[in-house]
Scaffold this motif. Structure first.
Motif, PDB file in Angstrom:
ATOM      1  N   ILE A 100       0.845  -1.206   0.000  1.00 42.65           N
ATOM      2  CA  ILE A 100       0.000   0.000   0.000  1.00 42.65           C
ATOM      3  C   ILE A 100       0.874   1.247   0.000  1.00 42.65           C
ATOM      4  N   SER A 101       1.793   1.321   0.957  1.00 43.33           N
ATOM      5  CA  SER A 101       2.657   2.490   1.073  1.00 43.33           C
ATOM      6  C   SER A 101       3.878   2.127   1.902  1.00 43.33           C
ATOM      7  N   TYR A 102       4.784   3.070   2.000  1.00 38.70           N
ATOM      8  CA  TYR A 102       5.974   2.898   2.826  1.00 38.70           C
ATOM      9  C   TYR A 102       6.354   4.251   3.409  1.00 38.70           C
ATOM     10  N   GLU A 103       7.177   4.210   4.453  1.00 39.05           N
ATOM     11  CA  GLU A 103       7.661   5.441   5.070  1.00 39.05           C
ATOM     12  C   GLU A 103       9.061   5.180   5.607  1.00 39.05           C
ATOM     13  N   VAL A 104       9.957   6.113   5.353  1.00 38.70           N
ATOM     14  CA  VAL A 104      11.308   6.047   5.901  1.00 38.70           C
ATOM     15  C   VAL A 104      11.395   7.084   7.006  1.00 38.70           C
ATOM     16  N   VAL A 105      11.665   6.622   8.227  1.00 38.82           N
ATOM     17  CA  VAL A 105      11.798   7.512   9.380  1.00 38.82           C
ATOM     18  C   VAL A 105      13.285   7.693   9.648  1.00 38.82           C
ATOM     19  N   ASN A 106      13.708   8.940   9.640  1.00 36.44           N
ATOM     20  CA  ASN A 106      15.115   9.270   9.831  1.00 36.44           C
ATOM     21  C   ASN A 106      15.256  10.013  11.157  1.00 36.44           C
ATOM     22  N   ALA A 107      15.602   9.281  12.207  1.00 35.47           N
ATOM     23  CA  ALA A 107      15.832   9.896  13.517  1.00 35.47           C
ATOM     24  C   ALA A 107      17.318  10.247  13.629  1.00 35.47           C
ATOM     25  N   ILE A 108      17.723  10.728  14.754  1.00 29.03           N
ATOM     26  CA  ILE A 108      19.108  11.162  14.921  1.00 29.03           C
ATOM     27  C   ILE A 108      20.072   9.981  14.828  1.00 29.03           C
ATOM     28  N   PHE A 109      19.785   8.898  15.544  1.00 27.10           N
ATOM     29  CA  PHE A 109      20.721   7.780  15.613  1.00 27.10           C
ATOM     30  C   PHE A 109      20.331   6.581  14.758  1.00 27.10           C
ATOM     31  N   PHE A 110      19.122   6.551  14.230  1.00 24.56           N
ATOM     32  CA  PHE A 110      18.704   5.378  13.469  1.00 24.56           C
ATOM     33  C   PHE A 110      17.741   5.769  12.358  1.00 24.56           C
ATOM     34  N   LYS A 111      17.603   4.840  11.402  1.00 25.17           N
ATOM     35  CA  LYS A 111      16.647   4.997  10.305  1.00 25.17           C
ATOM     36  C   LYS A 111      15.815   3.731  10.245  1.00 25.17           C
ATOM     37  N   ASP A 131      15.107  -2.131   9.953  1.00 27.64           N
ATOM     38  CA  ASP A 131      16.174  -1.193  10.294  1.00 27.64           C
ATOM     39  C   ASP A 131      17.049  -0.967   9.066  1.00 27.64           C
ATOM     40  N   ILE A 132      17.169   0.284   8.653  1.00 25.34           N
ATOM     41  CA  ILE A 132      18.003   0.603   7.488  1.00 25.34           C
ATOM     42  C   ILE A 132      19.093   1.615   7.849  1.00 25.34           C
ATOM     43  N   SER A 133      19.472   1.667   9.109  1.00 24.56           N
ATOM     44  CA  SER A 133      20.473   2.634   9.564  1.00 24.56           C
ATOM     45  C   SER A 133      21.828   2.427   8.926  1.00 24.56           C
ATOM     46  N   TYR A 134      22.153   1.201   8.576  1.00 22.68           N
ATOM     47  CA  TYR A 134      23.470   0.898   8.053  1.00 22.68           C
ATOM     48  C   TYR A 134      23.538   0.937   6.526  1.00 22.68           C
ATOM     49  N   LEU A 135      22.471   1.381   5.866  1.00 21.45           N
ATOM     50  CA  LEU A 135      22.505   1.573   4.415  1.00 21.45           C
ATOM     51  C   LEU A 135      23.076   2.949   4.104  1.00 21.45           C
ATOM     52  N   THR A 136      23.716   3.058   2.953  1.00 23.43           N
ATOM     53  CA  THR A 136      24.236   4.357   2.528  1.00 23.43           C
ATOM     54  C   THR A 136      23.084   5.216   1.990  1.00 23.43           C
ATOM     55  N   ILE A 137      23.352   6.481   1.794  1.00 24.29           N
ATOM     56  CA  ILE A 137      22.337   7.397   1.271  1.00 24.29           C
ATOM     57  C   ILE A 137      21.897   6.962  -0.125  1.00 24.29           C
ATOM     58  N   GLU A 139      21.949   3.888  -1.363  1.00 27.65           N
ATOM     59  CA  GLU A 139      21.148   2.670  -1.243  1.00 27.65           C
ATOM     60  C   GLU A 139      19.727   2.984  -0.794  1.00 27.65           C
ATOM     61  N   ILE A 140      19.576   3.920   0.128  1.00 28.19           N
ATOM     62  CA  ILE A 140      18.238   4.319   0.582  1.00 28.19           C
ATOM     63  C   ILE A 140      17.479   4.998  -0.549  1.00 28.19           C
ATOM     64  N   LYS A 141      18.175   5.821  -1.328  1.00 28.69           N
ATOM     65  CA  LYS A 141      17.542   6.490  -2.467  1.00 28.69           C
ATOM     66  C   LYS A 141      17.070   5.468  -3.496  1.00 28.69           C
ATOM     67  N   ASP A 142      17.897   4.466  -3.797  1.00 25.08           N
ATOM     68  CA  ASP A 142      17.511   3.412  -4.740  1.00 25.08           C
ATOM     69  C   ASP A 142      16.329   2.602  -4.220  1.00 25.08           C
ATOM     70  N   LEU A 143      16.324   2.324  -2.926  1.00 21.11           N
ATOM     71  CA  LEU A 143      15.211   1.596  -2.308  1.00 21.11           C
ATOM     72  C   LEU A 143      13.916   2.388  -2.431  1.00 21.11           C
ATOM     73  N   LEU A 147      10.508   1.227  -4.421  1.00 22.91           N
ATOM     74  CA  LEU A 147       9.216   1.142  -3.720  1.00 22.91           C
ATOM     75  C   LEU A 147       8.199   2.122  -4.298  1.00 22.91           C
ATOM     76  N   ASN A 148       8.658   3.311  -4.718  1.00 20.05           N
ATOM     77  CA  ASN A 148       7.756   4.277  -5.347  1.00 20.05           C
ATOM     78  C   ASN A 148       7.149   3.714  -6.630  1.00 20.05           C
ATOM     79  N   LYS A 149       7.952   3.020  -7.433  1.00 16.08           N
ATOM     80  CA  LYS A 149       7.445   2.415  -8.667  1.00 16.08           C
ATOM     81  C   LYS A 149       6.347   1.401  -8.373  1.00 16.08           C
TER      82      LYS A 149
END
Length: 166
Positions: A100-111, A131-137, A139-143, A147-149
């Protein structure tokens, strides 16, 4: 699209080992300082405190290994720790049309990545967390692009289904 940071597992193991060594050395120096040296005064607490803070930050960031695969008719997510007994592995597979949808939450110490999917049984949405905190910027953009598609395709098919049903 496939996305994985599994090849970085040795790097995360090294960091965790380094933090553990710092904790052991810090405790040793703290005990030595309290019993024999008395050179640092009250600052000897930092030898123990700083490595423990680093360990807590490493663990708060969540599971280190994230794998995503959207090739074919299904979406696969796998999220696990480098230490197997530390937390349960999150592994999900579902058809693309259920997204249906997705959301990426970017907090100070984790994503975190929250995925909302349709449930067949109770007609409510199920929210899956990764948890996607250990992905690069990048990689998150590609993800997000992938998901948008899928979400866009699902919305268009839903709209077409409503217009044909009337």
């Amino acid at each position: 699209m496939r996305l994985s940071n599994r090849n970085k597992a040795p790097y995360y193991n090294f960091i965790l080992t380094l933090i553990n060594v710092l904790i052991v050395l810090g405790v040793f120096v703290f005990i030595l300082e309290k019993t024999r040296l008395a050179m640092f005064g009250n600052e000897e607490l930092f030898f123990v405190l700083i490595p423990f803070v680093l360990l807590v930050l490493f663990l708060i960031r969540g599971r280190q290994i994230f794998e995503y695969d959207s090739d074919g008719e299904a979406i696969n997510f796998k999220n696990r720790n480098i230490i197997p007994f530390l937390s349960k592995e999150a592994r999900d597979e579902f058809p693309k049309y259920k997204l249906i949808s997705y959301e990426v939450v970017n907090a100070i110490f984790f994503k975190r990545l929250y995925i909302k999917i349709k449930s067949k049984k109770d007609h409510a949405a199920i929210v899956l967390k990764y948890d996607i905190s250990y992905l690069t910027i990048k990689e998150i953009k590609d993800l997000k692009i992938s998901l948008n598609k899928i979400v866009k395709t699902n919305r268009e098919e839903k709209r077409e289904g409503k217009t044909q049903g009337q």
